[in-house]
Design a protein around this motif. Structure first.
Motif, PDB file in Angstrom:
ATOM      1  N   VAL A  58      57.971  41.602  26.361  1.00 54.38           N
ATOM      2  CA  VAL A  58      58.815  42.470  27.186  1.00 54.38           C
ATOM      3  C   VAL A  58      58.933  43.863  26.590  1.00 54.38           C
ATOM      4  CG1 VAL A  58      60.124  40.583  28.228  1.00 54.38           C
ATOM      5  CG2 VAL A  58      60.898  41.582  26.068  1.00 54.38           C
ATOM      6  N   ASN A  59      58.506  44.027  25.346  1.00 60.25           N
ATOM      7  CA  ASN A  59      58.491  45.354  24.750  1.00 60.25           C
ATOM      8  C   ASN A  59      57.290  46.175  25.214  1.00 60.25           C
ATOM      9  OD1 ASN A  59      60.780  45.036  22.917  1.00 60.25           O
ATOM     10  ND2 ASN A  59      59.485  43.556  21.869  1.00 60.25           N
ATOM     11  N   ARG A  86      63.895  49.180  26.177  1.00 53.64           N
ATOM     12  CA  ARG A  86      62.838  48.919  25.202  1.00 53.64           C
ATOM     13  C   ARG A  86      61.762  50.008  25.225  1.00 53.64           C
ATOM     14  NH1 ARG A  86      63.266  43.458  23.506  1.00 53.64           N
ATOM     15  NH2 ARG A  86      64.647  42.239  24.829  1.00 53.64           N
ATOM     16  N   THR A  87      62.008  51.091  25.916  1.00 58.66           N
ATOM     17  CA  THR A  87      61.049  52.204  26.048  1.00 58.66           C
ATOM     18  C   THR A  87      59.634  51.684  26.315  1.00 58.66           C
ATOM     19  OG1 THR A  87      60.727  52.346  23.632  1.00 58.66           O
ATOM     20  CG2 THR A  87      62.417  53.768  24.604  1.00 58.66           C
ATOM     21  N   ILE A  88      59.525  50.837  27.321  1.00 57.83           N
ATOM     22  CA  ILE A  88      58.244  50.207  27.669  1.00 57.83           C
ATOM     23  C   ILE A  88      57.190  51.239  28.061  1.00 57.83           C
ATOM     24  CG2 ILE A  88      57.131  48.639  29.319  1.00 57.83           C
ATOM     25  CD1 ILE A  88      59.929  47.145  29.335  1.00 57.83           C
ATOM     26  N   PRO A  89      57.503  52.238  28.891  1.00 51.59           N
ATOM     27  CA  PRO A  89      56.473  53.226  29.226  1.00 51.59           C
ATOM     28  C   PRO A  89      55.941  53.971  28.004  1.00 51.59           C
ATOM     29  CG  PRO A  89      58.298  53.358  30.779  1.00 51.59           C
ATOM     30  CD  PRO A  89      58.746  52.475  29.659  1.00 51.59           C
ATOM     31  N   ASP A  90      56.809  54.241  27.028  1.00 49.99           N
ATOM     32  CA  ASP A  90      56.375  54.933  25.813  1.00 49.99           C
ATOM     33  C   ASP A  90      55.313  54.120  25.071  1.00 49.99           C
ATOM     34  OD1 ASP A  90      58.761  57.215  25.044  1.00 49.99           O
ATOM     35  OD2 ASP A  90      59.289  55.637  26.442  1.00 49.99           O
ATOM     36  N   THR A  91      55.551  52.821  24.974  1.00 51.26           N
ATOM     37  CA  THR A  91      54.602  51.947  24.284  1.00 51.26           C
ATOM     38  C   THR A  91      53.269  51.907  25.013  1.00 51.26           C
ATOM     39  OG1 THR A  91      56.406  50.574  23.445  1.00 51.26           O
ATOM     40  CG2 THR A  91      54.207  49.601  23.472  1.00 51.26           C
ATOM     41  N   HIS A  92      53.320  51.738  26.320  1.00 47.86           N
ATOM     42  CA  HIS A  92      52.105  51.674  27.141  1.00 47.86           C
ATOM     43  C   HIS A  92      51.303  52.969  27.004  1.00 47.86           C
ATOM     44  CE1 HIS A  92      49.769  50.053  30.502  1.00 47.86           C
ATOM     45  NE2 HIS A  92      49.923  51.177  31.179  1.00 47.86           N
ATOM     46  N   TRP A  93      51.980  54.083  27.121  1.00 50.20           N
ATOM     47  CA  TRP A  93      51.380  55.423  27.035  1.00 50.20           C
ATOM     48  C   TRP A  93      50.718  55.635  25.676  1.00 50.20           C
ATOM     49  CZ3 TRP A  93      52.092  59.538  30.721  1.00 50.20           C
ATOM     50  CH2 TRP A  93      51.828  60.839  30.268  1.00 50.20           C
ATOM     51  N   THR A  94      51.467  55.325  24.624  1.00 54.22           N
ATOM     52  CA  THR A  94      50.960  55.551  23.267  1.00 54.22           C
ATOM     53  C   THR A  94      49.773  54.653  22.956  1.00 54.22           C
ATOM     54  OG1 THR A  94      53.147  56.226  22.490  1.00 54.22           O
ATOM     55  CG2 THR A  94      51.569  55.520  20.816  1.00 54.22           C
ATOM     56  N   LYS A  95      49.861  53.400  23.344  1.00 57.88           N
ATOM     57  CA  LYS A  95      48.751  52.485  23.068  1.00 57.88           C
ATOM     58  C   LYS A  95      47.471  52.927  23.773  1.00 57.88           C
ATOM     59  CE  LYS A  95      50.980  48.188  21.709  1.00 57.88           C
ATOM     60  NZ  LYS A  95      50.165  48.066  20.489  1.00 57.88           N
ATOM     61  N   LEU A  96      47.593  53.366  25.011  1.00 53.17           N
ATOM     62  CA  LEU A  96      46.387  53.735  25.749  1.00 53.17           C
ATOM     63  C   LEU A  96      45.843  55.089  25.315  1.00 53.17           C
ATOM     64  CD1 LEU A  96      47.196  52.412  29.333  1.00 53.17           C
ATOM     65  CD2 LEU A  96      45.873  51.322  27.518  1.00 53.17           C
ATOM     66  N   ALA A 263      46.168  33.835  12.725  1.00 51.49           N
ATOM     67  CA  ALA A 263      47.025  35.020  12.708  1.00 51.49           C
ATOM     68  C   ALA A 263      46.351  36.131  11.914  1.00 51.49           C
ATOM     69  CB  ALA A 263      48.367  34.670  12.081  1.00 51.49           C
ATOM     70  N   PRO A 264      46.582  37.390  12.272  1.00 49.20           N
ATOM     71  CA  PRO A 264      47.408  37.874  13.387  1.00 49.20           C
ATOM     72  C   PRO A 264      46.577  38.216  14.615  1.00 49.20           C
ATOM     73  CG  PRO A 264      46.910  39.699  11.951  1.00 49.20           C
ATOM     74  CD  PRO A 264      46.171  38.507  11.378  1.00 49.20           C
ATOM     75  N   ASN A 265      45.353  37.706  14.688  1.00 49.21           N
ATOM     76  CA  ASN A 265      44.439  38.122  15.752  1.00 49.21           C
ATOM     77  C   ASN A 265      44.259  37.085  16.855  1.00 49.21           C
ATOM     78  OD1 ASN A 265      43.722  40.713  14.591  1.00 49.21           O
ATOM     79  ND2 ASN A 265      42.784  39.508  12.979  1.00 49.21           N
ATOM     80  N   TYR A 266      45.257  36.235  17.036  1.00 46.46           N
ATOM     81  CA  TYR A 266      45.179  35.309  18.155  1.00 46.46           C
ATOM     82  C   TYR A 266      45.676  35.982  19.439  1.00 46.46           C
ATOM     83  CZ  TYR A 266      49.581  34.215  15.631  1.00 46.46           C
ATOM     84  OH  TYR A 266      50.747  34.268  14.912  1.00 46.46           O
ATOM     85  N   ASN A 267      45.486  35.289  20.536  1.00 49.49           N
ATOM     86  CA  ASN A 267      45.860  35.820  21.838  1.00 49.49           C
ATOM     87  C   ASN A 267      47.354  36.165  21.863  1.00 49.49           C
ATOM     88  OD1 ASN A 267      46.826  35.636  24.733  1.00 49.49           O
ATOM     89  ND2 ASN A 267      44.646  35.342  25.082  1.00 49.49           N
ATOM     90  N   PRO A 268      47.727  37.331  22.427  1.00 52.11           N
ATOM     91  CA  PRO A 268      49.145  37.723  22.453  1.00 52.11           C
ATOM     92  C   PRO A 268      50.047  36.756  23.216  1.00 52.11           C
ATOM     93  CG  PRO A 268      47.736  39.599  22.948  1.00 52.11           C
ATOM     94  CD  PRO A 268      46.855  38.393  22.955  1.00 52.11           C
ATOM     95  N   ILE A 269      49.482  35.992  24.149  1.00 51.83           N
ATOM     96  CA  ILE A 269      50.310  35.005  24.862  1.00 51.83           C
ATOM     97  C   ILE A 269      50.719  33.896  23.895  1.00 51.83           C
ATOM     98  CG2 ILE A 269      50.410  33.384  26.794  1.00 51.83           C
ATOM     99  CD1 ILE A 269      48.322  35.130  28.209  1.00 51.83           C
ATOM    100  N   PHE A 270      49.764  33.417  23.125  1.00 54.37           N
ATOM    101  CA  PHE A 270      50.073  32.427  22.089  1.00 54.37           C
ATOM    102  C   PHE A 270      51.107  32.996  21.122  1.00 54.37           C
ATOM    103  CE2 PHE A 270      49.398  30.828  17.800  1.00 54.37           C
ATOM    104  CZ  PHE A 270      49.458  29.444  17.976  1.00 54.37           C
ATOM    105  N   ASP A 271      50.925  34.229  20.741  1.00 54.16           N
ATOM    106  CA  ASP A 271      51.831  34.880  19.803  1.00 54.16           C
ATOM    107  C   ASP A 271      53.256  34.893  20.336  1.00 54.16           C
ATOM    108  OD1 ASP A 271      52.838  36.362  17.678  1.00 54.16           O
ATOM    109  OD2 ASP A 271      52.176  38.280  18.505  1.00 54.16           O
ATOM    110  N   ASN A 272      53.417  35.241  21.603  1.00 52.10           N
ATOM    111  CA  ASN A 272      54.746  35.403  22.183  1.00 52.10           C
ATOM    112  C   ASN A 272      55.390  34.104  22.637  1.00 52.10           C
ATOM    113  OD1 ASN A 272      55.682  38.474  22.824  1.00 52.10           O
ATOM    114  ND2 ASN A 272      53.456  38.334  22.658  1.00 52.10           N
ATOM    115  N   LEU A 273      54.587  33.082  22.954  1.00 56.72           N
ATOM    116  CA  LEU A 273      55.156  31.836  23.455  1.00 56.72           C
ATOM    117  C   LEU A 273      55.180  30.732  22.409  1.00 56.72           C
ATOM    118  CD1 LEU A 273      54.722  33.373  26.135  1.00 56.72           C
ATOM    119  CD2 LEU A 273      54.131  31.186  27.175  1.00 56.72           C
TER     120      LEU A 273
END
Length: 504
Positions: A58-59, A86-96, A263-273
């Motif tokens: 959600v971040n 959580r400043t979600i747009p900031d994260t999306h913008w910066t990552k891309l 870890a830490p390179n597994y799928n982010p879904i696995f990481d979060n769930l």
């Protein structure tokens, strides 16, 4: 392979986002790995791009809530479209901008300084380097499209030019798309299948130039598809050119980023769930009820069954009741595997684009029904559904192209018209269950499925599912003049402002 994955997490970002500080030391980082290879930069860009599109955090990316694949239990803010906390747009913008486009740009800069090995001929070296640059360019086009499809007007012509330009202007989103098509055409022309490209570092196609050419043409088809309602002539030319040049039609050609099982390179879904031991994300009633009503054979893959074998979802936007461990179905085990691949583009998606194109009368070799059936079949095949169960599903009157959407389904009254947008829209939405960003784009383009916003959603959504994200708060404070100009140009920095191609 293990060494490659480890390099992903040890690599430091080399370039900057469009956001900057007026501090002259802001751009300096004494810990930067200035001698990083072009290959490791490509690897990092591919991983950051795939992570951002795949993660359910959600971040970073709450879009599974928007297209009502998942519902929340304990924490409802993001499922009610709150982007600010959580400043979600900031994260999306910066990552891309920074972690993807920045690394791709720096990778090309490193390539330009490489010296030809004595064992490689001048001709082979020229082809190889040209192919590498073209692959980087294709990924840049892919990333810029995501930025436009998220925000509308974004920095483009002046982006990534720090320190020459530290406060970039925003370009009109209507003008960016044609420029992306031009860039993509140039990159496709440079992809020479008689030559090599990256020997290492490419974790999507392992340097296979022919596969990248198919991917590039499929991306061109994707761009053209979004343009169809707003610029039909350009869309038709773009789509037909892409189809004739060869697009991604088989699952073996899918653009997959294969994660590691550690870890830490597994799928982010696995990481979060799983790794984070979070069970408070549950499938939403919207998609479960729809799939229940058609006995969709992908249900046991997408969701876990209840004790009685049924499937039950949570209400989108609501604070769904506890105990959530036993009250609802949960995300299916196949999706939660640590090494489950992330997806950039896949065959069923391309076949749905061709179904749209055929429905519009474009020359793409077959009928809307053919591509519609092919798309559903490929989705089922990808998830391991048997051919027999797939055929049973395709012949269901509520699914079959000639009858779909003409018969009301419980909870989904339909329009009664059975338009191609409705038929394709619902099935593409189901197939994109693990691809939330692309599903959000398809929903905005086709206006299906019908999604109802929760009554307690944030006031800024105006009672609707958002059709864009607001600009990063950091842009308002650092690049305020250009942010204000862009906000005015698009009609306001709002969740309800449509991207230029989203005709309504």
């Amino acid at each position: 392979m293990k060494k490659i994955f480890l390099s992903i997490v040890t690599l430091t970002v080399l370039t900057l986002s469009s956001c900057v500080s007026d501090n002259e030391n802001f751009n300096d980082d004494s810990k930067k790995a200035y001698d990083a290879s072009a290959e490791s930069l490509l690897t990092n860009a591919q991983k950051e791009l795939t992570d951002q599109l795949t993660t359910p955090s959600v971040n970073n990316n709450p879009l599974r809530y928007y297209v009502q694949y998942w519902a929340a239990t304990l924490y409802t803010a993001e499922s009610r479209y709150n982007l600010i906390n959580r400043t979600i747009p900031d994260t999306h913008w910066t990552k891309l901008y920074q972690d993807v486009l920045g690394n791709l740009q720096t990778s090309e800069e490193v390539l330009s300084k490489e010296t030809k090995p004595a064992t490689v001929s001048d001709s082979d070296w020229a082809k190889q380097q040209q192919n590498k640059v073209a692959i980087l360019e294709v990924l840049r086009v892919y990333t810029y499209q995501i930025l436009v499809d998220t925000f509308g007007d974004v920095p483009y012509t002046e982006s990534l030019q720090n320190p020459k330009i530290i406060l970039p202007k925003y370009d009109n989103d209507t003008e960016i798309y044609p420029k992306l098509i031009t860039r993509l055409n140039a990159a496709i022309a440079k992809l020479d299948t008689s030559g090599k490209s990256f020997n290492t570092g490419d974790l999507v196609y392992k340097g296979d130039v022919a596969s990248w050419k198919i991917f590039a043409n499929s991306l061109k088809l994707k761009l053209g598809t979004n343009l169809a309602d707003i610029s039909p002539a350009l869309a038709k030319t773009t789509i037909e050119e892409a189809y004739n040049a060869g697009v991604l039609l088989k699952n073996l050609e899918n653009a997959l980023f294969v994660y590691a099982s550690f870890a830490p390179n597994y799928n982010p879904i696995f990481d979060n769930l799983i790794a984070s031991q979070r069970n408070d994300f549950v499938p939403a009633t919207t998609i479960i009820d729809r799939m229940n009503s058609t006995s969709d054979p992908r249900r046991p893959i997408f969701f876990t069954p209840m004790a009685d074998g049924s499937y039950k979802g949570g209400i989108p936007g609501a604070q769904n009741a506890l105990p959530y461990e036993s009250t609802y179905s949960h995300v299916g085990d196949a999706i939660k595997k640590p090494a489950a691949p992330g997806v950039l583009l896949e065959a069923f998606e391309v076949n749905f684009y061709l179904a749209e194109a055929a429905a519009r009368g474009y020359a793409v070799g077959n009928t809307p029904e053919y591509y519609y059936k092919k798309a559903i079949t490929l989705s089922c095949e990808f998830w391991g559904v048997t051919p027999e169960d797939t055929n049973t599903y395709l012949t269901n009157p509520q699914v079959a192209y000639t009858t779909a959407a003409t018969t009301p389904i419980a909870g989904f009254p339909g329009t009664g018209t059975g338009t191609w947008q409705e038929k394709i829209g619902y099935q593409e939405w189901i197939a994109l269950y693990n691809r939330s960003f692309q599903s959000w784009t398809a929903y905005r383009r086709l206006d299906f499925p019908i999604l109802i916003s929760h009554p307690r959603s944030v006031a800024a959504s105006e009672g609707k599912v958002p059709v864009r994200w607001t600009y990063p708060s950091e842009e308002q404070t650092v690049n305020g003049t250009n942010w204000q100009a862009a906000s005015t140009a698009i009609g306001g920095d709002k969740l309800t402002i449509h991207i230029f191609w989203d005709k309504f």
